[in-house]
Design a protein around this motif. Sequence first.
Motif, mmCIF file in Angstrom:
data_model
loop_
_atom_site.group_PDB
_atom_site.id
_atom_site.type_symbol
_atom_site.label_atom_id
_atom_site.label_comp_id
_atom_site.label_asym_id
_atom_site.label_seq_id
_atom_site.Cartn_x
_atom_site.Cartn_y
_atom_site.Cartn_z
ATOM 1 N N MET A 112 0.838 -1.185 0.000
ATOM 2 C CA MET A 112 0.000 0.000 0.000
ATOM 3 C C MET A 112 0.876 1.238 0.000
ATOM 4 S SD MET A 112 -3.287 -0.736 2.399
ATOM 5 C CE MET A 112 -2.596 -1.867 3.581
ATOM 6 N N LYS A 113 0.283 2.328 -0.438
ATOM 7 C CA LYS A 113 0.981 3.606 -0.495
ATOM 8 C C LYS A 113 0.409 4.540 0.562
ATOM 9 C CE LYS A 113 2.034 3.595 -5.427
ATOM 10 N NZ LYS A 113 1.864 4.373 -6.666
ATOM 11 N N PHE A 114 1.310 5.058 1.412
ATOM 12 C CA PHE A 114 0.946 5.967 2.486
ATOM 13 C C PHE A 114 1.583 7.326 2.250
ATOM 14 C CE2 PHE A 114 0.416 1.822 4.293
ATOM 15 C CZ PHE A 114 -0.610 1.944 5.209
ATOM 16 N N GLY A 115 0.808 8.388 2.366
ATOM 17 C CA GLY A 115 1.321 9.744 2.244
ATOM 18 C C GLY A 115 1.179 10.494 3.548
ATOM 19 N N PHE A 116 2.190 11.291 3.855
ATOM 20 C CA PHE A 116 2.205 12.048 5.104
ATOM 21 C C PHE A 116 2.629 13.487 4.867
ATOM 22 C CE2 PHE A 116 2.940 7.649 6.172
ATOM 23 C CZ PHE A 116 2.141 7.445 7.282
ATOM 24 N N ASP A 117 1.846 14.405 5.390
ATOM 25 C CA ASP A 117 2.302 15.774 5.565
ATOM 26 C C ASP A 117 3.369 15.720 6.658
ATOM 27 O OD1 ASP A 117 2.196 18.703 5.559
ATOM 28 O OD2 ASP A 117 1.156 18.480 7.481
ATOM 29 N N ILE A 118 4.184 16.756 6.772
ATOM 30 C CA ILE A 118 5.232 16.767 7.795
ATOM 31 C C ILE A 118 4.830 17.639 8.983
ATOM 32 C CG2 ILE A 118 7.633 17.368 8.293
ATOM 33 C CD1 ILE A 118 8.223 16.758 5.292
ATOM 34 N N ASP A 119 4.678 18.935 8.724
ATOM 35 C CA ASP A 119 4.468 19.903 9.806
ATOM 36 C C ASP A 119 3.115 19.709 10.478
ATOM 37 O OD1 ASP A 119 6.929 20.951 9.106
ATOM 38 O OD2 ASP A 119 6.064 22.460 7.780
ATOM 39 N N ASP A 120 3.151 19.491 11.761
ATOM 40 C CA ASP A 120 1.974 19.291 12.611
ATOM 41 C C ASP A 120 1.206 18.011 12.287
ATOM 42 O OD1 ASP A 120 2.065 21.437 14.541
ATOM 43 O OD2 ASP A 120 1.966 22.716 12.784
ATOM 44 N N THR A 121 1.847 17.156 11.518
ATOM 45 C CA THR A 121 1.324 15.822 11.284
ATOM 46 C C THR A 121 2.323 14.805 11.827
ATOM 47 O OG1 THR A 121 0.092 16.558 9.345
ATOM 48 C CG2 THR A 121 0.507 14.194 9.530
ATOM 49 N N LEU A 122 3.570 14.904 11.401
ATOM 50 C CA LEU A 122 4.626 14.038 11.919
ATOM 51 C C LEU A 122 5.478 14.717 12.987
ATOM 52 C CD1 LEU A 122 5.820 12.401 8.583
ATOM 53 C CD2 LEU A 122 4.392 11.368 10.366
ATOM 54 N N ILE A 123 5.623 16.033 12.859
ATOM 55 C CA ILE A 123 6.415 16.787 13.839
ATOM 56 C C ILE A 123 5.556 17.891 14.443
ATOM 57 C CG2 ILE A 123 8.596 16.255 12.691
ATOM 58 C CD1 ILE A 123 8.639 19.133 11.623
ATOM 59 N N ASN A 124 5.866 18.245 15.672
ATOM 60 C CA ASN A 124 5.078 19.200 16.441
ATOM 61 C C ASN A 124 5.564 20.627 16.176
ATOM 62 O OD1 ASN A 124 3.208 20.142 18.225
ATOM 63 N ND2 ASN A 124 4.060 19.137 20.019
ATOM 64 N N LEU A 125 5.462 21.071 14.930
ATOM 65 C CA LEU A 125 6.077 22.314 14.491
ATOM 66 C C LEU A 125 5.466 23.561 15.117
ATOM 67 C CD1 LEU A 125 8.328 23.224 12.469
ATOM 68 C CD2 LEU A 125 6.437 23.954 11.023
ATOM 69 N N ARG A 126 4.157 23.660 15.166
ATOM 70 C CA ARG A 126 3.527 24.882 15.706
ATOM 71 C C ARG A 126 3.888 25.084 17.172
ATOM 72 N NH1 ARG A 126 -1.422 24.383 16.313
ATOM 73 N NH2 ARG A 126 -2.083 26.535 16.441
ATOM 74 N N GLU A 127 3.861 24.012 17.966
ATOM 75 C CA GLU A 127 4.237 24.153 19.372
ATOM 76 C C GLU A 127 5.708 24.536 19.499
ATOM 77 O OE1 GLU A 127 4.654 21.399 23.327
ATOM 78 O OE2 GLU A 127 2.824 21.145 22.131
ATOM 79 N N HIS A 128 6.546 23.951 18.673
ATOM 80 C CA HIS A 128 7.968 24.294 18.639
ATOM 81 C C HIS A 128 8.135 25.786 18.308
ATOM 82 C CE1 HIS A 128 12.242 23.788 17.909
ATOM 83 N NE2 HIS A 128 12.102 24.204 16.661
ATOM 84 N N ALA A 129 7.417 26.260 17.295
ATOM 85 C CA ALA A 129 7.480 27.677 16.921
ATOM 86 C C ALA A 129 6.958 28.559 18.052
ATOM 87 C CB ALA A 129 6.677 27.915 15.644
ATOM 88 N N PHE A 130 5.912 28.117 18.725
ATOM 89 C CA PHE A 130 5.340 28.861 19.853
ATOM 90 C C PHE A 130 6.393 29.080 20.940
ATOM 91 C CE2 PHE A 130 2.723 29.385 23.670
ATOM 92 C CZ PHE A 130 1.728 30.251 23.223
#
Length: 187
Positions: A1-19
């Motif tokens: 099967m083929k799986f697609g992933f966004d990165i920011d705020d899906t795999l990594i906690n980017l918004r909290e990191h930026a906060f």
Amino acid sequence: MKFGFDIDDTLINLREHAFQIYNRKLNKNISLDVFNALTTMGIHEAFGLTREEGGKLWTSLRDDIYYSDCAPFPHAREILHELVKQGHEVYYITARAKEHTERTRDWLVQNGFPVVEGHFYCGMSDTEKVHIIEALKLDYYFDDKPNVLETLSQLPVKAYVKDRCYNQHLDLPRITSWDQLWEELKL
């Protein structure tokens, strides 16, 4: 099967990191409770900034935000490695600006994500992101962004929303933590 992933705020906690970076750079101490109560993707309002001021601050801090020690969500890396181990294809599809393509791919590799040549897409608009998802004929796709997820309903891909405070209105299957993926997909 083929799986697609966004990165920011899906795999990594980017918004909290930026906060947290905003707190340091602006010499503030705004609590994570304020962050968790935000109903929009933008974090600027928590700091009393206009959208324009927030955009300028984000741009000025982009390298710190994108390429420092932003934490992956618990179990994200391990789940993707397990998918690859089981023979599935894992694709990354991020709308980060095109000039961040190579550094973002390198950051993922350095931080232990399984990245295969030809399975990384970066530097597109939300509309183009949907076209890539369609062209790849993904079986599953995971994202946090309402604008992207709302446009996938016409595609045969099974879309999942990574649960965030700003996407509660979406009526899609949710991933609240990555360790629940096996139960959701029954793999």
